[in-house]
Design a protein around this motif. Sequence first.
Motif, PDB file in Angstrom:
ATOM      1  N   ARG A 143       8.002   9.031  -7.303  1.00  0.00           N
ATOM      2  CA  ARG A 143       7.640  10.406  -7.629  1.00  0.00           C
ATOM      3  C   ARG A 143       8.654  11.338  -6.986  1.00  0.00           C
ATOM      4  NH1 ARG A 143       2.001   8.897  -6.239  1.00  0.00           N
ATOM      5  NH2 ARG A 143       0.978   8.501  -8.205  1.00  0.00           N
ATOM      6  N   GLY A 144       9.404  12.023  -7.806  1.00  0.00           N
ATOM      7  CA  GLY A 144      10.344  13.008  -7.282  1.00  0.00           C
ATOM      8  C   GLY A 144      11.301  12.418  -6.277  1.00  0.00           C
ATOM      9  N   ASN A 145      11.222  12.903  -5.032  1.00  0.00           N
ATOM     10  CA  ASN A 145      12.156  12.450  -4.001  1.00  0.00           C
ATOM     11  C   ASN A 145      11.569  11.388  -3.080  1.00  0.00           C
ATOM     12  OD1 ASN A 145      10.343  13.995  -2.590  1.00  0.00           O
ATOM     13  ND2 ASN A 145      11.886  15.170  -1.478  1.00  0.00           N
ATOM     14  N   GLY A 146      10.507  10.706  -3.524  1.00  0.00           N
ATOM     15  CA  GLY A 146       9.903   9.676  -2.696  1.00  0.00           C
ATOM     16  C   GLY A 146       9.212   8.624  -3.534  1.00  0.00           C
ATOM     17  N   ALA A 147       8.663   7.646  -2.848  1.00  0.00           N
ATOM     18  CA  ALA A 147       7.962   6.564  -3.538  1.00  0.00           C
ATOM     19  C   ALA A 147       6.866   6.013  -2.634  1.00  0.00           C
ATOM     20  CB  ALA A 147       8.933   5.455  -3.921  1.00  0.00           C
ATOM     21  N   MET A 148       5.843   5.451  -3.270  1.00  0.00           N
ATOM     22  CA  MET A 148       4.753   4.777  -2.558  1.00  0.00           C
ATOM     23  C   MET A 148       4.733   3.332  -3.024  1.00  0.00           C
ATOM     24  SD  MET A 148       2.002   4.566  -0.600  1.00  0.00           S
ATOM     25  CE  MET A 148       1.102   6.079  -0.337  1.00  0.00           C
ATOM     26  N   ALA A 149       4.835   2.405  -2.073  1.00  0.00           N
ATOM     27  CA  ALA A 149       4.758   0.978  -2.383  1.00  0.00           C
ATOM     28  C   ALA A 149       3.447   0.451  -1.820  1.00  0.00           C
ATOM     29  CB  ALA A 149       5.930   0.229  -1.765  1.00  0.00           C
ATOM     30  N   THR A 150       2.609  -0.077  -2.692  1.00  0.00           N
ATOM     31  CA  THR A 150       1.351  -0.670  -2.280  1.00  0.00           C
ATOM     32  C   THR A 150       1.527  -2.179  -2.270  1.00  0.00           C
ATOM     33  OG1 THR A 150       0.157   1.159  -3.297  1.00  0.00           O
ATOM     34  CG2 THR A 150      -1.115  -0.824  -2.798  1.00  0.00           C
ATOM     35  N   ILE A 151       1.313  -2.782  -1.110  1.00  0.00           N
ATOM     36  CA  ILE A 151       1.533  -4.218  -0.934  1.00  0.00           C
ATOM     37  C   ILE A 151       0.186  -4.892  -0.709  1.00  0.00           C
ATOM     38  CG2 ILE A 151       2.727  -5.989   0.415  1.00  0.00           C
ATOM     39  CD1 ILE A 151       4.634  -3.695   1.351  1.00  0.00           C
ATOM     40  N   CYS A 152      -0.052  -5.984  -1.417  1.00  0.00           N
ATOM     41  CA  CYS A 152      -1.299  -6.741  -1.304  1.00  0.00           C
ATOM     42  C   CYS A 152      -0.992  -8.207  -1.030  1.00  0.00           C
ATOM     43  CB  CYS A 152      -2.093  -6.658  -2.610  1.00  0.00           C
ATOM     44  SG  CYS A 152      -2.443  -4.997  -3.165  1.00  0.00           S
ATOM     45  N   GLY A 153      -1.843  -8.865  -0.260  1.00  0.00           N
ATOM     46  CA  GLY A 153      -1.704 -10.302  -0.036  1.00  0.00           C
ATOM     47  C   GLY A 153      -1.013 -10.640   1.264  1.00  0.00           C
ATOM     48  N   ARG A 154      -0.417 -11.817   1.298  1.00  0.00           N
ATOM     49  CA  ARG A 154       0.248 -12.342   2.486  1.00  0.00           C
ATOM     50  C   ARG A 154       1.734 -12.003   2.461  1.00  0.00           C
ATOM     51  NH1 ARG A 154      -2.491 -16.504   5.143  1.00  0.00           N
ATOM     52  NH2 ARG A 154      -0.526 -17.414   5.787  1.00  0.00           N
ATOM     53  N   ILE A 155       2.263 -11.672   3.645  1.00  0.00           N
ATOM     54  CA  ILE A 155       3.710 -11.501   3.803  1.00  0.00           C
ATOM     55  C   ILE A 155       4.129 -12.528   4.840  1.00  0.00           C
ATOM     56  CG2 ILE A 155       5.595  -9.949   4.337  1.00  0.00           C
ATOM     57  CD1 ILE A 155       3.694  -7.601   3.824  1.00  0.00           C
ATOM     58  N   ASP A 156       4.744 -13.612   4.359  1.00  0.00           N
ATOM     59  CA  ASP A 156       5.123 -14.693   5.262  1.00  0.00           C
ATOM     60  C   ASP A 156       6.476 -15.269   4.846  1.00  0.00           C
ATOM     61  OD1 ASP A 156       4.550 -16.349   3.071  1.00  0.00           O
ATOM     62  OD2 ASP A 156       2.553 -16.855   3.834  1.00  0.00           O
ATOM     63  N   ILE A 157       6.857 -16.369   5.443  1.00  0.00           N
ATOM     64  CA  ILE A 157       8.176 -16.957   5.206  1.00  0.00           C
ATOM     65  C   ILE A 157       8.389 -17.310   3.731  1.00  0.00           C
ATOM     66  CG2 ILE A 157       7.518 -19.338   5.713  1.00  0.00           C
ATOM     67  CD1 ILE A 157      10.309 -19.435   7.247  1.00  0.00           C
ATOM     68  N   ASP A 158       7.324 -17.636   3.035  1.00  0.00           N
ATOM     69  CA  ASP A 158       7.453 -17.994   1.625  1.00  0.00           C
ATOM     70  C   ASP A 158       7.530 -16.778   0.712  1.00  0.00           C
ATOM     71  OD1 ASP A 158       7.348 -20.767   2.150  1.00  0.00           O
ATOM     72  OD2 ASP A 158       5.152 -20.686   2.250  1.00  0.00           O
TER      73      ASP A 158
END
Length: 134
Positions: free
Chosen positions: A30-45
Amino acid sequence: MEIVPGEEKIPLLGNHTTDMAKPEIEIVNRGNGAMATICGRIDIDTSPALRAQLLPALQTPGCNLLTLDVSAVTHIDSSGVATLIEALKIARSHHTDLRLVGLHGRLLGLFQSTGILSLFNGTRADAESGTKAV
């Protein structure tokens, strides 16, 4: 994908109906920015896939702020933290602010106890409420 002026949606990574362990990300510009919505696991895989989605958003001309909503992240390991720190370094090199919102429970404790939360311009109140730090 239909692009509405001033707003661009980048499709989710993964599939909601198959494997909820994989991270999913939706980035709305949006315009001069962004929103990232992250769901789930954040791991080595899953960190490489997350990185591949975040980098283009961070390198978008005119993007001054990328807010990462991690309220639906269920687990993060050291490689996930490293990916977020790498994203922060890239953001700074592009003069972009990177903020975390929606931290809670064990994730909030991890980011507070390691001092990482302050790197993302956040405070405990901001992280819990999901608002941006000023």
